[in-house]
Design a protein around this motif. Structure first.
Motif, PDB file in Angstrom:
ATOM      1  N   VAL A 255      39.820  53.785  78.565  1.00  0.00           N
ATOM      2  CA  VAL A 255      39.919  54.611  77.358  1.00  0.00           C
ATOM      3  C   VAL A 255      40.874  55.765  77.639  1.00  0.00           C
ATOM      4  O   VAL A 255      41.210  56.045  78.789  1.00  0.00           O
ATOM      5  CB  VAL A 255      38.540  55.179  76.930  1.00  0.00           C
ATOM      6  CG1 VAL A 255      37.581  54.066  76.547  1.00  0.00           C
ATOM      7  CG2 VAL A 255      37.936  56.038  78.047  1.00  0.00           C
ATOM      8  N   LYS A 256      41.318  56.445  76.591  1.00  0.00           N
ATOM      9  CA  LYS A 256      42.155  57.628  76.747  1.00  0.00           C
ATOM     10  C   LYS A 256      41.247  58.848  76.897  1.00  0.00           C
ATOM     11  O   LYS A 256      40.524  59.209  75.962  1.00  0.00           O
ATOM     12  CB  LYS A 256      43.085  57.806  75.552  1.00  0.00           C
ATOM     13  CG  LYS A 256      44.040  58.999  75.677  1.00  0.00           C
ATOM     14  CD  LYS A 256      45.020  59.048  74.533  1.00  0.00           C
ATOM     15  CE  LYS A 256      45.894  60.284  74.613  1.00  0.00           C
ATOM     16  NZ  LYS A 256      46.644  60.392  75.879  1.00  0.00           N
ATOM     17  N   ALA A 257      41.268  59.482  78.064  1.00  0.00           N
ATOM     18  CA  ALA A 257      40.363  60.602  78.340  1.00  0.00           C
ATOM     19  C   ALA A 257      40.889  61.894  77.729  1.00  0.00           C
ATOM     20  O   ALA A 257      42.056  62.243  77.879  1.00  0.00           O
ATOM     21  CB  ALA A 257      40.190  60.778  79.842  1.00  0.00           C
ATOM     22  N   ALA A 258      40.012  62.593  77.023  1.00  0.00           N
ATOM     23  CA  ALA A 258      40.332  63.918  76.500  1.00  0.00           C
ATOM     24  C   ALA A 258      39.721  65.010  77.359  1.00  0.00           C
ATOM     25  O   ALA A 258      40.300  66.084  77.533  1.00  0.00           O
ATOM     26  CB  ALA A 258      39.833  64.047  75.062  1.00  0.00           C
ATOM     27  N   ASP A 259      38.531  64.747  77.915  1.00  0.00           N
ATOM     28  CA  ASP A 259      37.818  65.746  78.715  1.00  0.00           C
ATOM     29  C   ASP A 259      36.743  65.018  79.519  1.00  0.00           C
ATOM     30  O   ASP A 259      35.855  64.389  78.946  1.00  0.00           O
ATOM     31  CB  ASP A 259      37.191  66.792  77.794  1.00  0.00           C
ATOM     32  CG  ASP A 259      36.421  67.878  78.533  1.00  0.00           C
ATOM     33  OD1 ASP A 259      36.443  67.890  79.783  1.00  0.00           O
ATOM     34  OD2 ASP A 259      35.805  68.719  77.866  1.00  0.00           O
ATOM     35  N   THR A 260      36.817  65.096  80.846  1.00  0.00           N
ATOM     36  CA  THR A 260      35.862  64.371  81.701  1.00  0.00           C
ATOM     37  C   THR A 260      34.617  65.199  82.044  1.00  0.00           C
ATOM     38  O   THR A 260      33.799  64.752  82.853  1.00  0.00           O
ATOM     39  CB  THR A 260      36.544  63.945  83.019  1.00  0.00           C
ATOM     40  OG1 THR A 260      36.999  65.113  83.726  1.00  0.00           O
ATOM     41  CG2 THR A 260      37.732  63.037  82.746  1.00  0.00           C
ATOM     42  N   THR A 261      34.448  66.364  81.403  1.00  0.00           N
ATOM     43  CA  THR A 261      33.362  67.275  81.783  1.00  0.00           C
ATOM     44  C   THR A 261      31.997  66.598  81.783  1.00  0.00           C
ATOM     45  O   THR A 261      31.210  66.769  82.696  1.00  0.00           O
ATOM     46  CB  THR A 261      33.330  68.491  80.844  1.00  0.00           C
ATOM     47  OG1 THR A 261      34.592  69.159  80.896  1.00  0.00           O
ATOM     48  CG2 THR A 261      32.234  69.459  81.262  1.00  0.00           C
ATOM     49  N   GLY A 262      31.672  65.822  80.757  1.00  0.00           N
ATOM     50  CA  GLY A 262      30.333  65.239  80.669  1.00  0.00           C
ATOM     51  C   GLY A 262      30.228  63.806  81.142  1.00  0.00           C
ATOM     52  O   GLY A 262      29.208  63.150  80.898  1.00  0.00           O
ATOM     53  N   ALA A 263      31.252  63.314  81.838  1.00  0.00           N
ATOM     54  CA  ALA A 263      31.281  61.888  82.183  1.00  0.00           C
ATOM     55  C   ALA A 263      30.095  61.469  83.054  1.00  0.00           C
ATOM     56  O   ALA A 263      29.405  60.490  82.763  1.00  0.00           O
ATOM     57  CB  ALA A 263      32.593  61.553  82.882  1.00  0.00           C
ATOM     58  N   GLY A 264      29.877  62.182  84.147  1.00  0.00           N
ATOM     59  CA  GLY A 264      28.791  61.821  85.049  1.00  0.00           C
ATOM     60  C   GLY A 264      27.433  61.949  84.394  1.00  0.00           C
ATOM     61  O   GLY A 264      26.548  61.102  84.601  1.00  0.00           O
ATOM     62  N   ASP A 265      27.248  63.012  83.595  1.00  0.00           N
ATOM     63  CA  ASP A 265      25.965  63.210  82.923  1.00  0.00           C
ATOM     64  C   ASP A 265      25.693  62.107  81.918  1.00  0.00           C
ATOM     65  O   ASP A 265      24.567  61.616  81.800  1.00  0.00           O
ATOM     66  CB  ASP A 265      25.938  64.573  82.225  1.00  0.00           C
ATOM     67  CG  ASP A 265      26.008  65.728  83.200  1.00  0.00           C
ATOM     68  OD1 ASP A 265      25.552  65.561  84.350  1.00  0.00           O
ATOM     69  OD2 ASP A 265      26.516  66.799  82.821  1.00  0.00           O
TER      70      ASP A 265
ATOM     71  N   VAL B 168      28.739  54.179  78.055  1.00  0.00           N
ATOM     72  CA  VAL B 168      28.371  55.528  77.616  1.00  0.00           C
ATOM     73  C   VAL B 168      29.324  56.552  78.226  1.00  0.00           C
ATOM     74  O   VAL B 168      29.833  57.444  77.537  1.00  0.00           O
ATOM     75  CB  VAL B 168      26.913  55.849  77.999  1.00  0.00           C
ATOM     76  CG1 VAL B 168      26.576  57.295  77.642  1.00  0.00           C
ATOM     77  CG2 VAL B 168      25.950  54.901  77.290  1.00  0.00           C
ATOM     78  N   GLY B 169      29.578  56.435  79.528  1.00  0.00           N
ATOM     79  CA  GLY B 169      30.485  57.357  80.197  1.00  0.00           C
ATOM     80  C   GLY B 169      31.895  57.281  79.643  1.00  0.00           C
ATOM     81  O   GLY B 169      32.574  58.300  79.477  1.00  0.00           O
ATOM     82  N   ALA B 170      32.369  56.067  79.336  1.00  0.00           N
ATOM     83  CA  ALA B 170      33.714  55.898  78.804  1.00  0.00           C
ATOM     84  C   ALA B 170      33.855  56.565  77.441  1.00  0.00           C
ATOM     85  O   ALA B 170      34.841  57.271  77.174  1.00  0.00           O
ATOM     86  CB  ALA B 170      34.051  54.409  78.701  1.00  0.00           C
ATOM     87  N   LEU B 171      32.889  56.368  76.574  1.00  0.00           N
ATOM     88  CA  LEU B 171      32.958  56.978  75.252  1.00  0.00           C
ATOM     89  C   LEU B 171      32.887  58.498  75.325  1.00  0.00           C
ATOM     90  O   LEU B 171      33.548  59.204  74.554  1.00  0.00           O
ATOM     91  CB  LEU B 171      31.825  56.444  74.371  1.00  0.00           C
ATOM     92  CG  LEU B 171      32.040  55.043  73.790  1.00  0.00           C
ATOM     93  CD1 LEU B 171      30.779  54.578  73.071  1.00  0.00           C
ATOM     94  CD2 LEU B 171      33.219  55.031  72.839  1.00  0.00           C
ATOM     95  N   ALA B 172      32.108  59.017  76.260  1.00  0.00           N
ATOM     96  CA  ALA B 172      31.934  60.469  76.371  1.00  0.00           C
ATOM     97  C   ALA B 172      33.241  61.179  76.687  1.00  0.00           C
ATOM     98  O   ALA B 172      33.471  62.307  76.228  1.00  0.00           O
ATOM     99  CB  ALA B 172      30.881  60.799  77.416  1.00  0.00           C
ATOM    100  N   VAL B 173      34.114  60.576  77.485  1.00  0.00           N
ATOM    101  CA  VAL B 173      35.341  61.276  77.887  1.00  0.00           C
ATOM    102  C   VAL B 173      36.417  61.222  76.822  1.00  0.00           C
ATOM    103  O   VAL B 173      37.467  61.856  76.968  1.00  0.00           O
ATOM    104  CB  VAL B 173      35.899  60.717  79.215  1.00  0.00           C
ATOM    105  CG1 VAL B 173      34.858  60.773  80.311  1.00  0.00           C
ATOM    106  CG2 VAL B 173      36.449  59.304  79.055  1.00  0.00           C
ATOM    107  N   THR B 174      36.189  60.510  75.726  1.00  0.00           N
ATOM    108  CA  THR B 174      37.186  60.446  74.668  1.00  0.00           C
ATOM    109  C   THR B 174      37.129  61.654  73.744  1.00  0.00           C
ATOM    110  O   THR B 174      37.982  61.809  72.870  1.00  0.00           O
ATOM    111  CB  THR B 174      37.027  59.168  73.819  1.00  0.00           C
ATOM    112  OG1 THR B 174      35.753  59.180  73.164  1.00  0.00           O
ATOM    113  CG2 THR B 174      37.142  57.922  74.689  1.00  0.00           C
ATOM    114  N   LYS B 175      36.116  62.520  73.918  1.00  0.00           N
ATOM    115  CA  LYS B 175      35.957  63.707  73.088  1.00  0.00           C
ATOM    116  C   LYS B 175      35.875  64.948  73.973  1.00  0.00           C
ATOM    117  O   LYS B 175      35.534  64.865  75.153  1.00  0.00           O
ATOM    118  CB  LYS B 175      34.693  63.599  72.234  1.00  0.00           C
ATOM    119  CG  LYS B 175      34.661  62.407  71.297  1.00  0.00           C
ATOM    120  CD  LYS B 175      33.330  62.336  70.565  1.00  0.00           C
ATOM    121  CE  LYS B 175      33.219  61.100  69.699  1.00  0.00           C
ATOM    122  NZ  LYS B 175      31.894  61.012  69.038  1.00  0.00           N
TER     123      LYS B 175
END
Length: 306
Positions: free
Chosen positions: A237-247, A273-280
């Motif tokens: 996916v195209k990452a916008a912000d990886t802050t919450g990826a691990g969580d 879930v992790g992939a979708l989270a980093v798109t925002k």
């Protein structure tokens, strides 16, 4: 579905977006600034609730505006916050976060009320933990508290998932109580004192952990126990912000376990879930719903034959 207990940190994130991280002594111009509720515990609670789980949050906030805001977001998300305590005269935990144009981040934590989540608090909440089937722990509260919570849950037959972040030495007492430990590459190296992934995982297994899940970001994850080592591919996916990826990954895995998914299916779900989270942008704001995850995975299965 099993009820999920999350014992951990509740923070307010102070986030600045920049083109590139400053070098020592350098001043750079920020692109955006915002505050948003965070903390690994709270992030995982919101993420798990959005995925459809029955979630109880345990932790502490300060008697400041940030604490009130953090609790409001948890409550609005549907998380049970009845057992979260407010510490008088103490600030809520703070995370100062910088995010660059690639979506990478670095974070400085001020513990605040999180360091007051002590063993006495764990003793107080034990009757409520007994109603849960799974507990998710992290290391943004005192290590002795994490150890006591894990030990109690293990004794009661409550499954223990440990997210060892921020990385810190984990002794045998804690590891023996852990059903699943979920380090990323850097955390595994620090905890196991071993550069080789498989050797590091084996050291944790020898110390008593039942299963090791090594998170590999966009590449997915590795699942290692005494019987096998599997690789579960991630999603591009195209990452916008990886802050919450691990969580988000940990919450996804916990929810999948609570639903009774077998290991590989649970980890595929966690990867999604992790992939979708980093798109925002943001941590809690970026957490996907179960419906979004299902649509995402179904689209990929149709398009890529996963």
């Amino acid at each position: 579905m099993k009820k999920i207990a999350i014992i951990g940190s509740i923070n307010m994130d102070i986030v600045s977006s920049v083109m590139q991280f400053p070098e020592p002594g350098e001043t750079v111009k920020g692109l955006e600034f915002r505050t948003c509720p965070g903390g690994k515990g709270a992030n995982q609670a919101v993420a798990a609730k959005r995925l459809g789980a029955d979630v109880v949050m345990f932790g502490k906030v300060g008697d400041d505006i940030y604490g009130k805001q953090a609790l409001q977001v948890l409550e609005n998300s549907g998380v049970d916050i009845r057992h979260v305590e407010t510490c008088q005269g103490v600030n809520t935990g703070i995370a100062v976060i910088h995010v660059n144009k690639e979506g990478e981040n670095y974070i400085v934590i001020q513990e605040g009320a999180n360091k007051h989540v002590d063993i006495d608090y764990i003793k107080k909440i034990q009757p409520f933990l007994d109603t849960c089937g799974l507990v998710l722990l992290q290391l943004e509260i005192p290590m002795e508290t994490v150890k006591r919570a894990a030990q109690y849950c293990a004794e009661q037959g409550i499954e223990v998932i440990l997210d060892p972040a921020p990385a810190a030495p984990c002794d045998g007492q804690l590891l023996r109580c852990t059903d699943f430990i979920t380090p990323n590459e850097g955390e595994l190296k620090k905890i196991a004192c071993e550069d080789d992934m498989e050797k590091g995982a084996r050291k944790l297994l020898d110390a008593g952990v039942k299963n090791v899940i090594k998170k590999a970001g966009a590449k997915g994850c590795y699942f290692i126990n005494r019987d096998r080592m599997d690789y579960i591919a991630g999603f591009k996916v195209k990452a916008a912000d990886t802050t919450g990826a691990g969580d988000s990954f940990n919450a996804g895995f916990a929810v999948a376990r609570a639903k009774g998914y077998e290991d590989r299916k649970a980890l595929e779900y966690a990867n999604a879930v992790g992939a979708l989270a980093v798109t925002k942008m943001g941590a809690q704001d970026s957490m996907p719903t179960h419906k979004e995850v299902e649509l995402f995975m179904n689209d990929l299965k149709r398009g890529r034959g996963i």
